[in-house]
Design an enzyme around this catalytic site. Structure first.
Site, PDB file in Angstrom:
ATOM      1  N   ASP A   1      -2.674  -1.587   0.286  1.00  0.00           N
ATOM      2  CA  ASP A   1      -3.202  -0.241   0.133  1.00  0.00           C
ATOM      3  C   ASP A   1      -2.027   0.713   0.382  1.00  0.00           C
ATOM      4  O   ASP A   1      -0.938   0.303   0.805  1.00  0.00           O
ATOM      5  CB  ASP A   1      -4.365   0.015   1.104  1.00  0.00           C
ATOM      6  CG  ASP A   1      -5.231   1.175   0.632  1.00  0.00           C
ATOM      7  OD1 ASP A   1      -6.401   1.250   1.036  1.00  0.00           O
ATOM      8  OD2 ASP A   1      -4.733   2.004  -0.167  1.00  0.00           O
TER       9      ASP A   1
HETATM   10  C1  GLC Z   1      -5.997   5.047  -0.948  1.00  0.00           C
HETATM   11  C2  GLC Z   1      -7.241   4.203  -0.790  1.00  0.00           C
HETATM   12  C3  GLC Z   1      -7.390   3.143  -1.831  1.00  0.00           C
HETATM   13  C4  GLC Z   1      -6.776   3.615  -3.137  1.00  0.00           C
HETATM   14  C5  GLC Z   1      -5.273   3.765  -2.919  1.00  0.00           C
HETATM   15  C6  GLC Z   1      -4.577   4.325  -4.166  1.00  0.00           C
HETATM   16  O1  GLC Z   1      -5.462   5.336   0.296  1.00  0.00           O
HETATM   17  O2  GLC Z   1      -7.465   3.583   0.467  1.00  0.00           O
HETATM   18  O3  GLC Z   1      -8.798   2.889  -1.966  1.00  0.00           O
HETATM   19  O4  GLC Z   1      -7.021   2.666  -4.163  1.00  0.00           O
HETATM   20  O5  GLC Z   1      -4.974   4.583  -1.808  1.00  0.00           O
HETATM   21  O6  GLC Z   1      -5.000   5.625  -4.398  1.00  0.00           O
END
Ligand code: GLC
Length: 743
Positions: free
Chosen positions: A288
């Site tokens: 993430d």
């Molecule tokens: C965010 C979220 C995740 C998302 C990623 C890209 O922090 O936790 O769900 O897909 O970053 O935006």
């Protein structure tokens, strides 16, 4: 058709050919992956594992907004994937640099958070889960994929399948609620909708997130510590992730949170032992946003270099935005602190995913600007969004059949901060959704009622804040009307990421507004628009009609008007429990019995001394404009062996005055086992349509898949003993029967 032997033979031959073809294709990928890998420098390998947020094409978002700088990184082979880069043209331009100007010409893969629609925004996932309609949910994902792929994208960071038992956690909006069984089916439906046949250019790669148990955050505070037993983890939280592996998902995203003291991005047990070795997941894992870098903040790595080693050795292939990989892999390998074999495995999984998606054969597969014009925001897509939105509406209360309203009312007062609201109808994670495409409730009602009907709209108050200046006008408007529709709730971004609330009450002075409108004595309908269960006790007690509208996307107004004026009979059911107050949280239907189950008969048992027992609205709850009568369940036998099936049949009759849909739900209870078992567990449901007066027989099967659990030795098994089966319209209003599993 009469099946002749040679037909069977030809079918078998065909199946063999198909499996040989896919085996050969996989083998050909392996050979091609290995040959590319053999040409890559260590720097290029590190680059392939690096994912950055581009920000181009989405307006001012986080990430690099300099196209030239991004092209330079791509040309130098320092990035393997971009996200937040939108558009057939833009992605084509960046892809051109990758496949024509970089040394090895490895195509980029473009990801994006396509959570509940790309441009045609569908209801938030929690709303879609309320439909209990797997085909509708699959269609929603399919259309999102069609629009996203038409706009240059290859990969969505969805479905989010985190089980959530705590509505303070804002990301409950992005998932399918509190139940493992419903959540697992919804998860698989979304993967099928997004991915389908990956050779079809209208499909995109899916990414199961956030692995794992991100929804178990203590106190419902986003990113907070998750600490639970392996039994709860495996029994409640993991099955939806596993369901996506079984559905063929090609990627996973590891979560921010720690689990049992180890952050997921460094959790080899989770990523390797369970996901890869136990579940046989052979796709790739992306972190993430900066979750690799946050290993330092968590306190399990002293710096980014150590974080990179931990994450790669745990099995995280692609590093989203922390730059730990691109910044440290080369030196780590040179210093002998990181095995190049580990790096190679990660690179191969990413290359393989790019091969599977056909990017090496056709890197510009999603760069057709004409598709962008025809496939995005089409009438067909908007019609589907309306259908899914209507199915997502839950009727919570309808005293004296106040609903549906007549279309020829003389005067309707429409009041509230969400009554003529465009932006918030999109909810959170709105991707390329544009509020100008939204039909707000006011417009939806105007589209619905007779020309002679006067609609008087006033906001009354804001969603948040203490200003009651608008109350006077609201009361005046209500007094002049035949009926009041009160649109109350949260803003679209009061749920979603980093949006935990310490209260579940209506924000601001909205409940005060409702009380003032109630005093006028006019018939009032409250339409809720929110991203989480709310503790709306006063409204539930006093307002005659209450509709849960969630955030329904671009067709919100039309969908709600269809329900309010009877063109659609609501059939939604709550996928998450509504607590009376936040003090009850966590509260979920599949709780344990304890040694002193809550009861009002005596003092000495598990309850609050200042609240009635039980939730405001239970899991699976939802009314209809008609009524349904359930017979007692009929079992095929009173006893079964562990490897046998039990058939459960129930008659459901539409005893009201409207045709309508009903979600017939089946729950079980294992009365005595080697560990305590929940008082109920959803193990089946069937959404049926019954014309008024019509009856239908609904049949369920129970077997070891439904009756198994992790016993005291953590063995997945069925234990002999007495069970109850419950069938009904929600998790509380059920008919029951008994059966026994025998040796
Ligand atoms: C965010 C979220 C995740 C998302 C990623 C890209 O922090 O936790 O769900 O897909 O970053 O935006």
């Amino acid at each position: 058709m009469n099946i002749r032997p040679n037909n069977i033979l030809s079918v078998l031959l065909l199946l063999m050919l198909l499996s040989l073809q896919s085996f050969a294709q996989q083998k050909s990928f392996e050979a091609r992956v290995d040959s590319i890998l053999s040409l890559m420098t260590l720097e290029e390998k590190a680059g392939q594992l690096n994912q950055l947020s581009s920000g181009l094409g989405m307006g001012p978002v986080i990430g690099q907004d300099d196209l030239a700088a991004q092209k330079k990184l791509v040309r130098e082979g320092k990035v393997g994937s971009l996200f937040n880069a939108i558009g057939a043209g833009l992605t084509g331009e960046l892809q051109k640099v990758a496949v024509e100007e970089s040394r090895l010409k490895i195509p980029l893969i473009f990801g994006q958070d396509v959570i509940h629609g790309f441009k045609t925004i569908f209801p938030i996932p929690l709303a879609e889960a309320s439909s209990w309609d797997l085909k509708a949910v699959e269609l929603s994902a399919k259309i999102a994929a069609k629009e996203a792929s038409a706009s240059g994208l290859h990969w969505t960071f969805a479905p989010m399948v985190d089980i959530a038992r705590d509505p303070r956690w804002g990301r409950i909006a992005e998932g399918s609620g509190e139940d493992t069984y419903l959540g697992s089916l919804m998860a698989a439906a979304r993967v099928k909708g997004f991915q389908g046949d990956l050779k079809n250019t209208s499909n995109i790669l899916a990414c199961t997130k956030h692995y794992a148990a991100y929804g178990g955050a203590e106190a419902g505070r986003d990113y907070n510590t998750v600490d639970m037993t392996e039994r709860t983890l495996r029994g409640v939280y993991l099955p939806p992730y596993k369901a996506t592996v079984d559905a063929g998902v090609r990627s996973f995203m590891c979560s921010f949170n720690e689990l049992d003291g180890i952050p997921s991005s460094a959790n080899k047990w989770l990523l390797d032992d369970v996901l890869r070795n136990e579940w046989k997941f052979d796709g790739m894992i992306v972190s993430d946003w900066n979750s690799v870098g946050e290993l330092v903040t968590h306190g399990v790595a002293s710096d980014l270099s150590e974080a990179a080693v931990l994450a790669l050795n745990a099995g995280v292939d692609m590093d989203m935005e922390s730059r730990a990989y691109i910044g440290n892999i080369v030196q780590l390998v040179k210093d002998g602190k990181l095995s190049v074999a580990v790096v190679d495995e990660a690179v191969k999984r990413i290359l393989r995913m790019k091969f599977e998606y056909g990017l090496f054969d056709d890197p510009y597969r999603n760069c057709d600007k004409n598709r962008e014009k025809t496939d995005v925001l089409s009438k067909e897509n908007k019609d589907a969004a309306l259908d899914v939105a209507r199915k997502s509406v839950v009727l919570l209360k309808n005293e004296n059949h106040l609903l549906p309203l007549k279309k020829d009312l003389k005067k309707i007062a429409l009041i509230g901060p969400l009554a003529n609201n465009y932006t918030d109808m999109l909810g959170s994670w709105t991707c390329m959704g544009d509020s100008s495409n939204v039909v707000p409730l006011l417009e939806g009602i105007k589209n619905k009622v007779n020309a002679s009907t006067e609609i008087i709209y006033t906001k009354g108050c804001e969603i948040k804040g203490t200003d009651k200046e608008g109350f006077k006008e609201a009361i005046d408007v209500a007094n002049k009307s035949d009926v009041v529709i009160l649109a109350l709730g949260e803003s679209g971004w009061m749920s979603g990421e980093a949006e935990s609330r310490s209260s579940l009450d209506l924000p601001g002075v909205q409940e005060d507004l409702a009380k003032e409108i109630f005093k006028t004595g006019k018939p009032v309908v409250v339409v809720l628009m929110n991203g989480r269960p709310l503790s709306i006790g006063w409204i539930a007690e006093n307002i005659p009609a209450v509709v849960e509208g969630w955030f329904l996307g671009i067709q919100a107004g039309n969908a709600l008007a269809d329900v309010l004026f009877g063109d659609y009979n609501p059939g939604g059911k709550l996928p998450a429990t509504f607590p009376r107050t936040v003090g009850q949280v966590p509260i979920h239907y599949n709780h344990k019995n304890t040694g002193r189950p809550a009861n009002d008969l005596v003092k000495w048992n598990s309850k609050y001394n200042d609240l009635p027992i039980g939730p405001l609205y239970p899991f699976g709850y939802g009314l209809s404009y008609t009524t349904f009568e359930y017979s007692k369940p009929v079992l095929s036998s009173g006893k079964i062996k562990a490897d046998e099936k039990l058939k459960v049949t129930i008659e459901v009759k539409n005893t009201g005055n409207y045709d309508g849909e009903e979600v017939v739900q089946l729950y079980i209870r294992d009365l005595v086992a080697s560990v305590t078992r929940p008082v109920k567990e959803l193990k089946g449901f069937s959404k049926i349509f019954l014309k008024k007066g019509e009856s239908k027989s609904v049949e369920f099967q129970l077997g070891k898949d439904e009756l198994s659990f992790y016993d005291k030795n953590m063995k997945w098994t069925v234990e002999p003993g007495k069970f109850k089966v419950f069938v009904g319209t929600n998790s509380e209003d059920v008919q029951e029967a008994d059966f026994e599993v025998v040796e």
